[in-house]
Design a protein around this motif. Structure first.
Motif, PDB file in Angstrom:
ATOM      1  N   ALA A 180       6.973  14.400   4.293  1.00 16.97           N
ATOM      2  CA  ALA A 180       6.436  13.078   3.941  1.00 16.97           C
ATOM      3  C   ALA A 180       4.951  12.972   4.290  1.00 16.97           C
ATOM      4  CB  ALA A 180       7.235  11.989   4.654  1.00 16.97           C
ATOM      5  N   ILE A 181       4.578  13.412   5.482  1.00 13.88           N
ATOM      6  CA  ILE A 181       3.180  13.320   5.910  1.00 13.88           C
ATOM      7  C   ILE A 181       2.277  14.156   5.006  1.00 13.88           C
ATOM      8  CG2 ILE A 181       1.577  14.034   7.748  1.00 13.88           C
ATOM      9  CD1 ILE A 181       2.893  11.362   8.263  1.00 13.88           C
ATOM     10  N   SER A 182       2.791  15.245   4.493  1.00 22.81           N
ATOM     11  CA  SER A 182       1.982  16.100   3.611  1.00 22.81           C
ATOM     12  C   SER A 182       1.611  15.391   2.307  1.00 22.81           C
ATOM     13  CB  SER A 182       2.733  17.396   3.311  1.00 22.81           C
ATOM     14  OG  SER A 182       3.893  17.144   2.535  1.00 22.81           O
ATOM     15  N   GLN A 183       2.297  14.273   1.983  1.00 23.05           N
ATOM     16  CA  GLN A 183       2.002  13.513   0.777  1.00 23.05           C
ATOM     17  C   GLN A 183       0.844  12.528   0.971  1.00 23.05           C
ATOM     18  OE1 GLN A 183       3.645  14.368  -2.102  1.00 23.05           O
ATOM     19  NE2 GLN A 183       4.429  15.942  -0.706  1.00 23.05           N
ATOM     20  N   ILE A 184       0.392  12.357   2.208  1.00 20.82           N
ATOM     21  CA  ILE A 184      -0.737  11.459   2.494  1.00 20.82           C
ATOM     22  C   ILE A 184      -2.038  12.253   2.395  1.00 20.82           C
ATOM     23  CG2 ILE A 184      -1.822  10.024   4.268  1.00 20.82           C
ATOM     24  CD1 ILE A 184       0.946   9.355   5.304  1.00 20.82           C
ATOM     25  N   ILE A 222      -5.265   3.958   6.937  1.00 19.97           N
ATOM     26  CA  ILE A 222      -4.473   3.748   5.727  1.00 19.97           C
ATOM     27  C   ILE A 222      -4.551   2.302   5.246  1.00 19.97           C
ATOM     28  CG2 ILE A 222      -2.105   3.733   4.822  1.00 19.97           C
ATOM     29  CD1 ILE A 222      -1.536   6.157   6.566  1.00 19.97           C
ATOM     30  N   VAL A 223      -4.572   1.337   6.192  1.00 21.42           N
ATOM     31  CA  VAL A 223      -4.575  -0.085   5.822  1.00 21.42           C
ATOM     32  C   VAL A 223      -5.925  -0.711   6.170  1.00 21.42           C
ATOM     33  CG1 VAL A 223      -2.095  -0.287   6.176  1.00 21.42           C
ATOM     34  CG2 VAL A 223      -3.637  -0.810   8.059  1.00 21.42           C
ATOM     35  N   PRO A 224      -6.370  -1.737   5.425  1.00 21.21           N
ATOM     36  CA  PRO A 224      -7.616  -2.440   5.761  1.00 21.21           C
ATOM     37  C   PRO A 224      -7.467  -3.247   7.049  1.00 21.21           C
ATOM     38  CG  PRO A 224      -6.504  -3.525   3.943  1.00 21.21           C
ATOM     39  CD  PRO A 224      -5.754  -2.252   4.188  1.00 21.21           C
ATOM     40  N   LYS A 225      -8.574  -3.531   7.690  1.00 21.37           N
ATOM     41  CA  LYS A 225      -8.559  -4.187   8.993  1.00 21.37           C
ATOM     42  C   LYS A 225      -7.868  -5.548   8.966  1.00 21.37           C
ATOM     43  CE  LYS A 225     -12.620  -1.973  11.022  1.00 21.37           C
ATOM     44  NZ  LYS A 225     -13.973  -2.162  11.619  1.00 21.37           N
ATOM     45  N   LYS A 226      -8.028  -6.284   7.874  1.00 22.20           N
ATOM     46  CA  LYS A 226      -7.437  -7.626   7.831  1.00 22.20           C
ATOM     47  C   LYS A 226      -5.910  -7.576   7.853  1.00 22.20           C
ATOM     48  CE  LYS A 226      -7.520  -7.950   2.755  1.00 22.20           C
ATOM     49  NZ  LYS A 226      -8.052  -8.712   1.600  1.00 22.20           N
ATOM     50  N   LEU A 227      -5.345  -6.397   7.563  1.00 18.18           N
ATOM     51  CA  LEU A 227      -3.884  -6.251   7.566  1.00 18.18           C
ATOM     52  C   LEU A 227      -3.361  -5.580   8.842  1.00 18.18           C
ATOM     53  CD1 LEU A 227      -3.174  -5.159   3.872  1.00 18.18           C
ATOM     54  CD2 LEU A 227      -3.138  -7.461   4.867  1.00 18.18           C
ATOM     55  N   TYR A 228      -4.221  -5.349   9.824  1.00 20.74           N
ATOM     56  CA  TYR A 228      -3.779  -4.685  11.046  1.00 20.74           C
ATOM     57  C   TYR A 228      -2.604  -5.377  11.722  1.00 20.74           C
ATOM     58  CZ  TYR A 228      -7.727  -1.369  11.175  1.00 20.74           C
ATOM     59  OH  TYR A 228      -8.610  -0.364  10.901  1.00 20.74           O
ATOM     60  N   PRO A 229      -2.641  -6.717  11.923  1.00 17.52           N
ATOM     61  CA  PRO A 229      -1.481  -7.361  12.569  1.00 17.52           C
ATOM     62  C   PRO A 229      -0.192  -7.170  11.773  1.00 17.52           C
ATOM     63  CG  PRO A 229      -3.393  -8.809  12.624  1.00 17.52           C
ATOM     64  CD  PRO A 229      -3.740  -7.678  11.718  1.00 17.52           C
ATOM     65  N   ASN A 230      -0.276  -7.321  10.450  1.00 16.63           N
ATOM     66  CA  ASN A 230       0.911  -7.154   9.614  1.00 16.63           C
ATOM     67  C   ASN A 230       1.400  -5.708   9.632  1.00 16.63           C
ATOM     68  OD1 ASN A 230       1.938  -6.679   6.428  1.00 16.63           O
ATOM     69  ND2 ASN A 230       2.722  -8.494   7.460  1.00 16.63           N
ATOM     70  N   ALA A 231       0.454  -4.760   9.542  1.00 18.40           N
ATOM     71  CA  ALA A 231       0.819  -3.345   9.562  1.00 18.40           C
ATOM     72  C   ALA A 231       1.405  -2.950  10.914  1.00 18.40           C
ATOM     73  CB  ALA A 231      -0.407  -2.487   9.245  1.00 18.40           C
ATOM     74  N   SER A 277       5.015  -1.327  11.399  1.00 11.59           N
ATOM     75  CA  SER A 277       5.087  -0.017  12.047  1.00 11.59           C
ATOM     76  C   SER A 277       5.993  -0.072  13.268  1.00 11.59           C
ATOM     77  CB  SER A 277       3.680   0.448  12.450  1.00 11.59           C
ATOM     78  OG  SER A 277       3.717   1.724  13.047  1.00 11.59           O
ATOM     79  N   SER A 278       5.853  -1.130  14.065  1.00 12.47           N
ATOM     80  CA  SER A 278       6.708  -1.294  15.236  1.00 12.47           C
ATOM     81  C   SER A 278       8.159  -1.542  14.828  1.00 12.47           C
ATOM     82  CB  SER A 278       6.202  -2.454  16.102  1.00 12.47           C
ATOM     83  OG  SER A 278       4.913  -2.187  16.613  1.00 12.47           O
ATOM     84  N   ILE A 283       0.859  -1.184   0.000  1.00 13.93           N
ATOM     85  CA  ILE A 283       0.000   0.000   0.000  1.00 13.93           C
ATOM     86  C   ILE A 283       0.898   1.238   0.000  1.00 13.93           C
ATOM     87  CG2 ILE A 283      -1.771   1.271   1.274  1.00 13.93           C
ATOM     88  CD1 ILE A 283      -2.633  -1.421   2.488  1.00 13.93           C
ATOM     89  N   LYS A 284       0.789   2.069  -1.045  1.00 10.02           N
ATOM     90  CA  LYS A 284       1.697   3.203  -1.232  1.00 10.02           C
ATOM     91  C   LYS A 284       1.686   4.162  -0.041  1.00 10.02           C
ATOM     92  CE  LYS A 284       2.704   7.108  -4.300  1.00 10.02           C
ATOM     93  NZ  LYS A 284       2.300   7.827  -5.546  1.00 10.02           N
ATOM     94  N   GLU A 285       0.514   4.554   0.426  1.00  5.50           N
ATOM     95  CA  GLU A 285       0.435   5.514   1.518  1.00  5.50           C
ATOM     96  C   GLU A 285       1.001   4.945   2.820  1.00  5.50           C
ATOM     97  OE1 GLU A 285      -3.400   7.285   2.054  1.00  5.50           O
ATOM     98  OE2 GLU A 285      -2.916   8.887   0.626  1.00  5.50           O
ATOM     99  N   PHE A 286       0.915   3.632   2.981  1.00  4.21           N
ATOM    100  CA  PHE A 286       1.491   3.033   4.176  1.00  4.21           C
ATOM    101  C   PHE A 286       3.016   3.146   4.145  1.00  4.21           C
ATOM    102  CE2 PHE A 286       2.936  -0.743   6.667  1.00  4.21           C
ATOM    103  CZ  PHE A 286       2.474  -0.322   7.906  1.00  4.21           C
ATOM    104  N   ASN A 287       3.609   2.997   2.963  1.00  4.03           N
ATOM    105  CA  ASN A 287       5.056   3.177   2.843  1.00  4.03           C
ATOM    106  C   ASN A 287       5.467   4.611   3.161  1.00  4.03           C
ATOM    107  OD1 ASN A 287       5.901   0.531   2.038  1.00  4.03           O
ATOM    108  ND2 ASN A 287       4.966   0.883   0.053  1.00  4.03           N
ATOM    109  N   ILE A 288       4.675   5.585   2.683  1.00 11.39           N
ATOM    110  CA  ILE A 288       4.953   6.985   3.013  1.00 11.39           C
ATOM    111  C   ILE A 288       4.827   7.201   4.522  1.00 11.39           C
ATOM    112  CG2 ILE A 288       4.173   9.361   2.700  1.00 11.39           C
ATOM    113  CD1 ILE A 288       3.184   8.538  -0.087  1.00 11.39           C
ATOM    114  N   PHE A 289       3.793   6.611   5.095  1.00 14.26           N
ATOM    115  CA  PHE A 289       3.579   6.690   6.541  1.00 14.26           C
ATOM    116  C   PHE A 289       4.783   6.133   7.308  1.00 14.26           C
ATOM    117  CE2 PHE A 289       2.252   4.367  10.362  1.00 14.26           C
ATOM    118  CZ  PHE A 289       1.655   5.374  11.108  1.00 14.26           C
ATOM    119  N   LEU A 290       5.287   4.982   6.856  1.00 15.31           N
ATOM    120  CA  LEU A 290       6.445   4.378   7.518  1.00 15.31           C
ATOM    121  C   LEU A 290       7.678   5.277   7.392  1.00 15.31           C
ATOM    122  CD1 LEU A 290       6.232   0.570   6.600  1.00 15.31           C
ATOM    123  CD2 LEU A 290       5.512   1.709   8.709  1.00 15.31           C
ATOM    124  N   GLY A 291       7.862   5.885   6.214  1.00 11.67           N
ATOM    125  CA  GLY A 291       8.996   6.787   6.034  1.00 11.67           C
ATOM    126  C   GLY A 291       8.923   7.982   6.963  1.00 11.67           C
TER     127      GLY A 291
END
Length: 419
Positions: free
Chosen positions: A192-196, A138-147, A151-152, A9-17
Motif C-alpha cells: 500500500a505504501i508503495s502506491q504513495i 499528504i494533507v493540507p494544513k487546514k485539514l490537520y485536525p480532521n486528518a 488517522s487516530s 484525498i486519495k493518497e490519504f486513504n491509501i495512507f490510512l489503509g
C-alpha cells in the motif's frame, strides 16, 4: 468543517489503509508474543521484559531517528521500516513453529523472541516519526485536525481488531499460524505504501550536524509549553496505567476466561477509543483542550482502578472499554496539539520526542506493571497504577495553570486562513 474532508484525498486513504494494516499486525503480534511468552514461563516479570526489550532501543534511538526522518524522503523511509518489520514477523513465525520446540530449548526460544522484539524497537523508533511526518505532507494544513482524528481512529480500529483477532486466532489456529497472518499483513502494508508518491524534503538544513539538529528539536519541545504539558501528562499517566500488560494473568489466572476472553479484554479499550474518535469527527475536541485532556486522564485512572478490583468478566470489560473511550479523547487532543504546533522542518524530531515521552511509556508501563505485580501482587499493582495516574492529574492541574486554560480554536482558525 466537513467531517470527511481528509478522506476526499486519495493518497490519504491509501495512507490510512497502510496504517491500518501495520498497526493491526503490530498489535496482533504483541498479543501473540505475550501469550506465547507467558505460556512458556508463567512468570509476570516475563511480560514486563517484553516491554523492556522494545523500549530500550526505541528510546535510545528516538532522537537520532527523528534527525534522520527530517533529513530523508519520508515515503521511501517508511518502506524501509516496513521491510524491517516484515523480516521480524517472519522470524517470529519461524520461532513459533511447533517442531522447533523439539529441537531447541524453551529458554532459547524465549531469548530469541526477546532479541526480535529488541530489533522491533529499533524499527519502531523510525516508524512513528516517519508516519507523523508523511501524513503532514499528504494533507493540507487546514485539514490537520480532521486528518489527525481519522488517522487516530484508524489506529484504534486496528487496535480493536488486532488484539481480538489474536485472541481468537490463538484459540482457532494456534500461535504459529497467527504469526503467519501477521507476516501477511506487513506485506499488505508495504504494498500500500508503495502506491504513495515520493514527497519533497521541506527541511532547509539538509546536512545539519546531528547534535545541533537534536539540540534544536529538544529545545523546541521544551519551549512549547502546550506540547511539553501534553506529552508529560500522558507519559506519566500511561506509565502508571499500564494494566493492559497484565491481561494474560487476568485472563488465565483471575477471571479464568481463556484465549477468547483474553481477546475480548484486550480489544475492549480499543473499541471504546474507536467509538470516541468516530464521534469526534463531528464534535471537535480543540475547544478547551487542556481541561478536556486533564479530565480524560483522570477518568482513565478511575477506570484502571475499577478494572484492577473487579472479579467479574463483564465489569472488567466495561472498565477497559471506558478507559479506552477517555484515552481516545486524550490521543486526539495530543495529536492535534502536535500537528498544529510543530513546523514542517521539525516534525521528525518532535515526533521522536513524542515517542520517547508517550510511545515508550507504554512499554515502560508494561515493565512497571510486571515488576510491581511480581513484588506486590497483580491486583495491588493495577490499583496502584490507577491511583498514581489520578495523582498525576492533580499535580499537573496545580503546577501548570496555563495548560489547564489551553484552547486550540485560534490555531485551527489560523491554519484555515493561511490555506
Amino acid at each position: 468543517m466537513d467531517p470527511y474532508a481528509a478522506l476526499r484525498i486519495k493518497e490519504f486513504n491509501i495512507f490510512l489503509g497502510a496504517r491500518f494494516a501495520m498497526v493491526f499486525a503490530w498489535a496482533m503480534q504483541f498479543i501473540v508474543i505475550e501469550w506465547q511468552v507467558y505460556s512458556l514461563t508463567k512468570d509476570p516479570l516475563s511480560l514486563g521484559i517484553i516491554g523492556l526489550m522494545e523500549v530500550i532501543p526505541a528510546v535510545s534511538m528516538a532522537l537520532f531517528a527523528g534527525h534522520i526522518v527530517d533529513q530523508k524522503e519520508k515515503r521511501n523511509l517508511l518502506v524501509k521500516c516496513l521491510l524491517g518489520f516484515s523480516v521480524i514477523s517472519l522470524g517470529l513465525f519461524i520461532l513459533s513453529w511447533p517442531d522447533l520446540s523439539t529441537k531447541v530449548t524453551s529458554r532459547t526460544i524465549l531469548w530469541s523472541i526477546y532479541v526480535l522484539v529488541f530489533l522491533g524497537g529499533i524499527v519502531r523508533a523510525f516508524l512513528g516519526p516517519t508516519i507523523f511526518s508523511l501524513m503532514a505532507l499528504i494533507v493540507p494544513k487546514k485539514l490537520y485536525p480532521n486528518a489527525a482524528t481519522w488517522s487516530s481512529t484508524t489506529w484504534q480500529l486496528a487496535s480493536v481488531l488486532g488484539p481480538a483477532t489474536a485472541g481468537f486466532s490463538i484459540a482457532l489456529i494456534g500461535v504459529h499460524w497467527s504469526m503467519c497472518l501477521i507476516f501477511l499483513c506487513t506485506i499488505i502494508a508495504l504494498l500500500a505504501i508503495s502506491q504513495i508518491s515520493r514527497k519533497p524534503i521541506l527541511n532547509p538544513k539538509i546536512g545539519e550536524p546531528v547534535f545541533q539538529s537534536l539540540k534544536e528539536g529538544i529545545q523546541f519541545v521544551f519551549k512549547t509549553k502546550a506540547i511539553l504539558g501534553a506529552l508529560t501528562l500522558d507519559m506519566i499517566a500511561v506509565l502508571f496505567g499500564g494494566a493492559i500488560a497484565l491481561l494474560p494473568i487476568y485472563a488465565q489466572d483471575i477471571l479464568n476466561v481463556g484465549a477468547e476472553g483474553f481477546g475480548i479484554l484486550r480489544a475492549a479499550p480499543a473499541v471504546g477509543a474507536a467509538l470516541t474518535m468516530v464521534g469526534s469527527t463531528r464534535f471537535p475536541l480543540y475547544k478547551n483542550a487542556g481541561k478536556k485532556l486533564l479530565l480524560a486522564i483522570f477518568l482513565f485512572g478511575v477506570c484502571i482502578i475499577v478494572f484492577g478490583l473487579s472479579t467479574s468478566f463483564w465489569l472488567s470489560v466495561g472498565a477497559l472499554f471506558m478507559s479506552g473511550a477517555v484515552d481516545g479523547i486524550s490521543m486526539i487532543i495530543r495529536q492535534t496539539i502536535l500537528q498544529l504546533k510543530t513546523p514542517d522542518n521539525m516534525r521528525g524530531r518532535v515526533a521522536s520526542v513524542n515517542s520517547m515521552f508517550v510511545g515508550s511509556s507504554n512499554e515502560l508501563g508494561a515493565f512497571e506493571s510486571g515488576a510491581t505485580a511480581k513484588l506486590m501482587g497483580t491486583v495491588t499493582a493495577v490499583v496502584f497504577g490507577g491511583c498514581m495516574t489520578i495523582l498525576t492529574v492533580g499535580i499537573t492541574t496545580l503546577a501548570l495553570p496555563s495548560f489547564r486554560r489551553l484552547d486550540l480554536r485560534k490555531d485551527v482558525d489560523e491554519h484555515a486562513v493561511t490555506e
